[in-house]
Design an enzyme around this catalytic site. Sequence first.
Site, PDB file in Angstrom:
ATOM      1  N   HIS A 121       0.870  -1.185   0.000  1.00  0.00           N
ATOM      2  CA  HIS A 121       0.000   0.000   0.000  1.00  0.00           C
ATOM      3  C   HIS A 121       0.905   1.233   0.000  1.00  0.00           C
ATOM      4  O   HIS A 121       2.006   1.199   0.562  1.00  0.00           O
ATOM      5  CB  HIS A 121      -0.836  -0.053   1.282  1.00  0.00           C
ATOM      6  N   ASP A 198       2.922  -4.632   8.203  1.00  0.00           N
ATOM      7  CA  ASP A 198       1.713  -3.825   8.043  1.00  0.00           C
ATOM      8  C   ASP A 198       0.525  -4.787   8.164  1.00  0.00           C
ATOM      9  O   ASP A 198       0.214  -5.524   7.229  1.00  0.00           O
ATOM     10  CB  ASP A 198       1.754  -3.139   6.671  1.00  0.00           C
ATOM     11  N   GLN A 201      -4.716  -5.383   6.987  1.00  0.00           N
ATOM     12  CA  GLN A 201      -5.720  -6.319   6.458  1.00  0.00           C
ATOM     13  C   GLN A 201      -5.660  -7.671   7.148  1.00  0.00           C
ATOM     14  O   GLN A 201      -6.508  -8.535   6.888  1.00  0.00           O
ATOM     15  CB  GLN A 201      -5.516  -6.503   4.933  1.00  0.00           C
ATOM     16  N   LYS A 224     -10.557  -0.679  10.330  1.00  0.00           N
ATOM     17  CA  LYS A 224     -10.682  -1.910   9.517  1.00  0.00           C
ATOM     18  C   LYS A 224     -11.004  -3.111  10.404  1.00  0.00           C
ATOM     19  O   LYS A 224     -11.297  -4.190   9.913  1.00  0.00           O
ATOM     20  CB  LYS A 224      -9.392  -2.145   8.729  1.00  0.00           C
ATOM     21  N   CYS A 361      -4.723   2.394  -3.710  1.00  0.00           N
ATOM     22  CA  CYS A 361      -3.495   2.936  -3.100  1.00  0.00           C
ATOM     23  C   CYS A 361      -2.341   1.966  -3.270  1.00  0.00           C
ATOM     24  O   CYS A 361      -1.522   1.779  -2.351  1.00  0.00           O
ATOM     25  CB  CYS A 361      -3.689   3.269  -1.621  1.00  0.00           C
TER      26      CYS A 361
HETATM   27  N1  PLP Z   1      -1.830  -0.759   4.667  1.00  0.00           N
HETATM   28  C1  PLP Z   1      -2.774  -1.515   4.094  1.00  0.00           C
HETATM   29  C2  PLP Z   1      -2.438  -2.900   3.664  1.00  0.00           C
HETATM   30  C3  PLP Z   1      -4.059  -1.000   3.899  1.00  0.00           C
HETATM   31  O1  PLP Z   1      -5.004  -1.746   3.336  1.00  0.00           O
HETATM   32  C4  PLP Z   1      -4.328   0.325   4.308  1.00  0.00           C
HETATM   33  C5  PLP Z   1      -5.655   0.930   4.060  1.00  0.00           C
HETATM   34  O2  PLP Z   1      -6.316   0.627   3.102  1.00  0.00           O
HETATM   35  C6  PLP Z   1      -3.305   1.061   4.921  1.00  0.00           C
HETATM   36  C7  PLP Z   1      -2.077   0.488   5.088  1.00  0.00           C
HETATM   37  C8  PLP Z   1      -3.553   2.452   5.418  1.00  0.00           C
HETATM   38  O3  PLP Z   1      -4.522   2.439   6.410  1.00  0.00           O
HETATM   39  P1  PLP Z   1      -5.119   3.817   6.990  1.00  0.00           P
HETATM   40  O4  PLP Z   1      -5.572   4.597   5.799  1.00  0.00           O
HETATM   41  O5  PLP Z   1      -6.233   3.375   7.869  1.00  0.00           O
HETATM   42  O6  PLP Z   1      -4.013   4.475   7.733  1.00  0.00           O
END
Ligand code: PLP
Length: 403
Positions: A121, A198, A201, A224, A361
Site C-alpha cells: 500500500h 503492516d 488487512q 478496519k 493505493c
Molecule cells: N496498509 C494496508 C495494507 C491497507 O489496506 C491500508 C488501508 O487501506 C493502509 C495500510 C492504510 O490504512 P489507513 O488509511 O487506515 O491508515
Amino acid sequence: MSTVLERPLDVVADFPAIPAGWAYLDTAATAQKPKPVIDAIARGYGETYATVHRGVYARSADMTIAYEAARRRVAAFLGAASADEIVFVRGATEGINLVAQCWAATQLKAGDRILLSQLEHHANIVPWQMAAQRVGAAIDVCPLTADGRIDLDAAEAMLTPAHKLVSLAHVSNVLGSILDVHRAVEIAHRVGAKILIDGCQAVPRLPVDVTALNCDFYVFSGHKLYGPTGIGVLWGRAELLDRMPPWQGGGAMIDRVSFERTTYAAPPARFEAGTPHIVGALGLHAAIDYVDAIGLSRIHAHEAALVANAREALRGINSVRLLGPDDSAGIVSFAVGGVHPHDVGTILDEAHVAIRAGHHCAQPLMAALGVEATARASFGVYNGPQDIEALVDGVRRVTRIFG
Ligand code: PLP
C-alpha cells in the site's frame, strides 16, 4: 456453489448501518461498526467523557483507567509483552510514518537499504521513500510470485547486511495474499535487518501474535477492525521504542520542560503528544472484544469460504480474470474483460452491491499486474452467501450490458 459455509456467522443484525438487501463488500477499505462499538462511543461521549492523564477529579481518573485498559486490551489481543509497547496512533499510515521518522532518524544512514515488496500500500512505500531521501538510503523492491504472493525466495536472495529494514504487508489489500511472516522475519533478522509488518488487512481476519511472529514493529488501523476511524496501533519492541526519539512535541510526551532543556517521557507516552483520541480507544476496545467473542479463527474460516465461493462463481464467467491466490484472506480482486472497473463498480452499485474499484493505493502493484485499476470485493463478518450471489449476478449483468 460447491463450498458450503459450514457455520455461517450470521451477525449482520449487529450492524445497524447495513440495511437488508445491501451487499457491503468493501470491508478492506473500512469495516462497518457493530452495535457494541457504537454504544461504547456513545457512552464515551454521552456519559463518561473527560480528559485523560491530567485531571485530578474522579471522572478524569476513571477515563484514564478506561483509556489505559484499552491499551492493555490491544496488548493482549496482539500478544505483546507489555502494554507499554502499544502506541496509539491515528491509523496504520501514522504508525508507519512514526517508525519511518523516529526509528530511521537514529538507525538509518547513507548507503543503507530498505526492502519493500511490489504489493505494498502507498502507506508502506511513501514514508520509506521520504526517510530514505532524508539520509541517502536506497529502497529495493521484492517481486511477487505468479499467483501474487511476496516472493520470499527472491527476498532472501536480495537481502544483504546493508539492509537495515524490511517492511511488508501481512495481507495484501488488493490480492488478499497472506505473507509467511515467520519466514520473512527469519530472513530479515539473518542479515541483521529489523522488520515491520503492516497488519491492516490481517488483524481483522487472522489471529496475530507479535511475540510468536517475532517481528519488530506491527501496525494496524482500528477502523478496519470494526472500530472507529482516527485510532490505530503501532506495536514496537520495548528496546526499540526506548531508543527512538519523539516525533511530535507537546503535552503528555514530556518528563520535564524548561526553556533550557526538555526531557521526554518513556514510551508509549513519548509518542503520544497532545490530547489523544480518548473515545476512539474505548471504541477500539469494544471492537476487539466483539471480534474476539466471535473468534478470529472462525472469522478466517468464514471469510475463506466466502472467498472460495466467490472465486468459483466468478471463474465461471468467461470474461472475468481473477487476481491473487485461491487462498486469499477475505479479498477478491478481479477484472472484467473490456470493462473499466469503475463501470463494474457503478453497475454493481445499481444492484445494491458495494465494491471498491480503483488502484487501491497500490499503484506499483497495478503496474506489475499490467492494469490501471481492479474491481475488489472484500468480506467481513456480516457477509453471507446472499452477498456472493448478488455480486455474481451483478457481474453477469455487467457482461450483458457490455456485450
Ligand atoms: N496498509 C494496508 C495494507 C491497507 O489496506 C491500508 C488501508 O487501506 C493502509 C495500510 C492504510 O490504512 P489507513 O488509511 O487506515 O491508515
